[in-house]
Design a protein around this motif. Structure first.
Motif, short mmCIF file in Angstrom:
data_model
loop_
_atom_site.label_atom_id
_atom_site.label_comp_id
_atom_site.label_asym_id
_atom_site.label_seq_id
_atom_site.Cartn_x
_atom_site.Cartn_y
_atom_site.Cartn_z
N SER A 25 0.84 -1.19 0.00
CA SER A 25 0.00 0.00 0.00
C SER A 25 0.88 1.25 0.00
O SER A 25 2.08 1.17 0.25
N PHE A 29 1.13 -0.31 -6.90
CA PHE A 29 1.87 -1.56 -6.79
C PHE A 29 2.55 -1.93 -8.10
O PHE A 29 3.67 -2.45 -8.10
N ASN A 74 -1.37 -7.59 -9.57
CA ASN A 74 -1.34 -6.13 -9.46
C ASN A 74 -2.71 -5.53 -9.15
O ASN A 74 -2.79 -4.47 -8.53
N ASN A 77 -2.81 -5.68 -5.48
CA ASN A 77 -1.64 -5.11 -4.80
C ASN A 77 -0.95 -6.14 -3.91
O ASN A 77 -0.54 -5.84 -2.78
#
Length: 124
Positions: A25, A29, A74, A77
């Motif tokens: 985070s 990402f 992705n 993330n």
């Protein structure tokens, strides 16, 4: 700033499997190349695996080739490390790391952010 949180560690018997996750985070990402490292008691931190931003390029340390698989999602993330055929010598604290460049790296000094680590213990 990037925050990385590992999860999925634990105790398994030799020959078993475990999947580690690393949630990212604080930054997009997909802009990060990612890696996994591990550190066993009394040992230096060791390269395990790395993956490029888009997931198209992967690299592995010799000791885990054929047994571990690094991947990323992705959209979530999240970075993963699938560990199969675990051995007692795989026992270590496993760290995920992020690099602000596209290409993954084997050198821990090339990474900019680190997670807190997840303990993996493999019993004989």
């Amino acid at each position: 700033q990037v925050q990385l949180v590992e999860s999925g560690g634990g105790l398994v018997q030799a020959g078993g499997s475990l999947r580690l996750s690393c949630a990212a985070s604080g930054r997009t990402f997909s802009s990060l190349a990612m890696g996994w490292f591990r550190q066993a008691p009394g040992k230096e931190r060791e390269f395990v695996a790395a993956v490029s931003r888009g997931g198209s390029s992967t690299y592995y340390g010799d000791s885990v080739k054929g047994r571990f698989t690094i991947s990323r999602d992705n959209a979530k993330n999240t970075l993963y490390l699938q560990m199969n055929s675990l051995k007692p010598e795989d026992t270590a604290v496993y760290y995920c790391a992020a690099r602000l460049l596209n290409s993954p790296a084997r050198d821990l000094n090339e990474y900019d952010y680190w997670g807190q680590g997840a303990q993996v213990t493999v019993s004989s």
